[in-house]
Structures are given as structure tokens and as C-alpha cells.
Design a protein around this motif. Structure first.
Motif, PDB file in Angstrom:
ATOM      1  N   TYR A  18       0.822  -1.199   0.000  1.00 22.41           N
ATOM      2  CA  TYR A  18       0.000   0.000   0.000  1.00 22.41           C
ATOM      3  C   TYR A  18       0.860   1.255   0.000  1.00 22.41           C
ATOM      4  O   TYR A  18       2.082   1.191   0.101  1.00 22.41           O
ATOM      5  N   TYR A  19       0.190   2.383  -0.096  1.00 25.96           N
ATOM      6  CA  TYR A  19       0.840   3.694  -0.107  1.00 25.96           C
ATOM      7  C   TYR A  19       1.831   3.797   1.054  1.00 25.96           C
ATOM      8  O   TYR A  19       1.515   3.443   2.178  1.00 25.96           O
ATOM      9  N   GLY A  20       3.035   4.231   0.748  1.00 26.49           N
ATOM     10  CA  GLY A  20       4.046   4.430   1.770  1.00 26.49           C
ATOM     11  C   GLY A  20       4.995   3.262   1.964  1.00 26.49           C
ATOM     12  O   GLY A  20       5.983   3.368   2.674  1.00 26.49           O
ATOM     13  N   HIS A  21       4.727   2.131   1.341  1.00 26.99           N
ATOM     14  CA  HIS A  21       5.605   0.958   1.465  1.00 26.99           C
ATOM     15  C   HIS A  21       6.884   1.209   0.668  1.00 26.99           C
ATOM     16  O   HIS A  21       6.843   1.762  -0.419  1.00 26.99           O
ATOM     17  N   HIS A  22       8.026   0.781   1.191  1.00 26.15           N
ATOM     18  CA  HIS A  22       9.319   0.974   0.529  1.00 26.15           C
ATOM     19  C   HIS A  22       9.774  -0.338  -0.102  1.00 26.15           C
ATOM     20  O   HIS A  22       9.731  -1.380   0.542  1.00 26.15           O
ATOM     21  N   LEU A  23      10.196  -0.259  -1.349  1.00 30.66           N
ATOM     22  CA  LEU A  23      10.651  -1.437  -2.081  1.00 30.66           C
ATOM     23  C   LEU A  23      11.957  -1.134  -2.807  1.00 30.66           C
ATOM     24  O   LEU A  23      12.204  -0.001  -3.208  1.00 30.66           O
ATOM     25  N   LEU A  24      12.753  -2.158  -2.989  1.00 28.22           N
ATOM     26  CA  LEU A  24      13.953  -2.079  -3.804  1.00 28.22           C
ATOM     27  C   LEU A  24      13.613  -2.787  -5.109  1.00 28.22           C
ATOM     28  O   LEU A  24      13.404  -4.004  -5.126  1.00 28.22           O
ATOM     29  N   ILE A  25      13.505  -2.038  -6.204  1.00 31.02           N
ATOM     30  CA  ILE A  25      13.037  -2.614  -7.472  1.00 31.02           C
ATOM     31  C   ILE A  25      14.013  -2.315  -8.601  1.00 31.02           C
ATOM     32  O   ILE A  25      14.833  -1.399  -8.515  1.00 31.02           O
ATOM     33  N   HIS A  26      13.896  -3.115  -9.647  1.00 31.18           N
ATOM     34  CA  HIS A  26      14.597  -2.826 -10.902  1.00 31.18           C
ATOM     35  C   HIS A  26      13.821  -3.443 -12.055  1.00 31.18           C
ATOM     36  O   HIS A  26      12.923  -4.251 -11.863  1.00 31.18           O
ATOM     37  N   HIS A  27      14.157  -3.009 -13.253  1.00 37.17           N
ATOM     38  CA  HIS A  27      13.449  -3.433 -14.456  1.00 37.17           C
ATOM     39  C   HIS A  27      14.198  -4.619 -15.068  1.00 37.17           C
ATOM     40  O   HIS A  27      15.404  -4.592 -15.190  1.00 37.17           O
ATOM     41  N   VAL A  28      13.472  -5.662 -15.408  1.00 40.44           N
ATOM     42  CA  VAL A  28      14.073  -6.835 -16.039  1.00 40.44           C
ATOM     43  C   VAL A  28      13.314  -7.164 -17.318  1.00 40.44           C
ATOM     44  O   VAL A  28      12.199  -6.698 -17.523  1.00 40.44           O
ATOM     45  N   ALA A  29      13.918  -7.973 -18.153  1.00 42.79           N
ATOM     46  CA  ALA A  29      13.314  -8.276 -19.452  1.00 42.79           C
ATOM     47  C   ALA A  29      12.049  -9.118 -19.334  1.00 42.79           C
ATOM     48  O   ALA A  29      11.089  -8.901 -20.064  1.00 42.79           O
ATOM     49  N   SER A  30      12.030 -10.079 -18.409  1.00 46.91           N
ATOM     50  CA  SER A  30      10.904 -11.007 -18.334  1.00 46.91           C
ATOM     51  C   SER A  30       9.670 -10.444 -17.640  1.00 46.91           C
ATOM     52  O   SER A  30       8.561 -10.882 -17.883  1.00 46.91           O
ATOM     53  N   TYR A  31       9.865  -9.492 -16.720  1.00 48.42           N
ATOM     54  CA  TYR A  31       8.767  -8.915 -15.952  1.00 48.42           C
ATOM     55  C   TYR A  31       8.902  -7.403 -15.970  1.00 48.42           C
ATOM     56  O   TYR A  31       9.967  -6.868 -16.216  1.00 48.42           O
ATOM     57  N   ASP A  32       7.799  -6.705 -15.691  1.00 48.01           N
ATOM     58  CA  ASP A  32       7.873  -5.247 -15.688  1.00 48.01           C
ATOM     59  C   ASP A  32       8.811  -4.745 -14.594  1.00 48.01           C
ATOM     60  O   ASP A  32       9.729  -4.013 -14.858  1.00 48.01           O
ATOM     61  N   TRP A  33       8.547  -5.110 -13.355  1.00 51.11           N
ATOM     62  CA  TRP A  33       9.376  -4.662 -12.229  1.00 51.11           C
ATOM     63  C   TRP A  33       9.655  -5.839 -11.307  1.00 51.11           C
ATOM     64  O   TRP A  33       8.740  -6.511 -10.865  1.00 51.11           O
ATOM     65  N   GLN A  34      10.919  -6.080 -11.016  1.00 56.00           N
ATOM     66  CA  GLN A  34      11.298  -7.146 -10.105  1.00 56.00           C
ATOM     67  C   GLN A  34      11.652  -6.543  -8.759  1.00 56.00           C
ATOM     68  O   GLN A  34      12.344  -5.537  -8.682  1.00 56.00           O
ATOM     69  N   VAL A  35      11.170  -7.161  -7.673  1.00 56.38           N
ATOM     70  CA  VAL A  35      11.373  -6.664  -6.320  1.00 56.38           C
ATOM     71  C   VAL A  35      12.537  -7.414  -5.684  1.00 56.38           C
ATOM     72  O   VAL A  35      12.651  -8.627  -5.813  1.00 56.38           O
ATOM     73  N   GLU A  36      13.409  -6.684  -4.991  1.00 59.97           N
ATOM     74  CA  GLU A  36      14.617  -7.269  -4.396  1.00 59.97           C
ATOM     75  C   GLU A  36      14.809  -6.836  -2.957  1.00 59.97           C
ATOM     76  O   GLU A  36      15.926  -6.567  -2.541  1.00 59.97           O
ATOM     77  N   SER A  37      13.760  -6.736  -2.161  1.00 55.45           N
ATOM     78  CA  SER A  37      13.951  -6.215  -0.811  1.00 55.45           C
ATOM     79  C   SER A  37      13.181  -7.000   0.238  1.00 55.45           C
ATOM     80  O   SER A  37      12.058  -7.425   0.007  1.00 55.45           O
ATOM     81  N   GLY A  38      13.814  -7.169   1.395  1.00 57.38           N
ATOM     82  CA  GLY A  38      13.159  -7.767   2.546  1.00 57.38           C
ATOM     83  C   GLY A  38      12.556  -9.121   2.263  1.00 57.38           C
ATOM     84  O   GLY A  38      13.209 -10.019   1.740  1.00 57.38           O
TER      85      GLY A  38
END
Length: 101
Positions: A56-76
Motif C-alpha cells: 500500500y501507499y508508503g511501502h518501501h521497495l527495492l526494485i529494478h526493471h528486467v526483461a521477463s517482468y515489468d518490475w522485479q522486487v529485491e527487498s526484505g
């Protein structure tokens, strides 16, 4: 015979630079989104969703763009590895704000 090539210099923001998003960056979610836990199989076309998480609003994520998916999450809790990938299936940049706020 000469050919003229017009080049316009425009200042592109970091949001629109593909190479900027090759490495993970911290963002703050501005619109509620769904993170999908995807079981990786080979070929990747056979991969499937095992679980869904809502952020939800205010959540912090570490993301990057990859070829297979729109946004990949890399945190917690959402740390992708060789067995599972955590991905947000939202295109564009309107669902987050760069940095931690």
C-alpha cells in the motif's frame, strides 16, 4: 549528395532511462499494488504465480526493471532468487516515487 541528421538534445529524467533501472533502486509506493510470487521454471513461459501480496501507499521497495517482468522486487521478504521471482506487474512509473519518503 549529403544527408542531414537532426539530433535534438533533451534532458531525460532518471525515471525514463532504461540503463538506470538495470540496478535496483529504493522507491516509495504511491498507489496500492500487487506483488506476485512466481515459481520459476524453464522455459520461463511455464512459470506460474504461487502467491499474491498487496503493498500500500508508503511501502518501501527495492526494485529494478528486467526483461521477463515489468518490475522485479529485491527487498526484505520479497527477495527474488533462483527458485522464485517477486514481480510487480505494473507498467510505467506512476505507481511509485523514487527514494524513501
Amino acid at each position: 549528395m549529403t544527408f542531414g541528421i537532426g539530433v535534438s538534445a533533451t534532458a531525460a529524467s532518471a525515471n525514463n532511462n532504461f540503463f538506470y533501472w538495470e540496478r535496483p533502486h529504493w522507491v516509495t509506493v504511491t498507489r496500492s499494488s500487487t506483488i506476485y510470487k512466481i515459481k520459476r521454471t524453464y522455459p520461463l513461459v511455464n512459470s506460474y504465480v504461487v502467491k499474491k501480496y498487496h503493498v500500500y501507499y508508503g511501502h518501501h521497495l527495492l526494485i529494478h526493471h528486467v526483461a521477463s517482468y515489468d518490475w522485479q522486487v529485491e527487498s526484505g521478504h520479497f527477495n527474488s532468487n533462483s527458485y522464485y521471482t517477486y514481480a510487480v506487474n505494473r507498467s510505467g512509473y506512476s505507481w511509485f516515487k523514487q527514494g524513501i519518503y
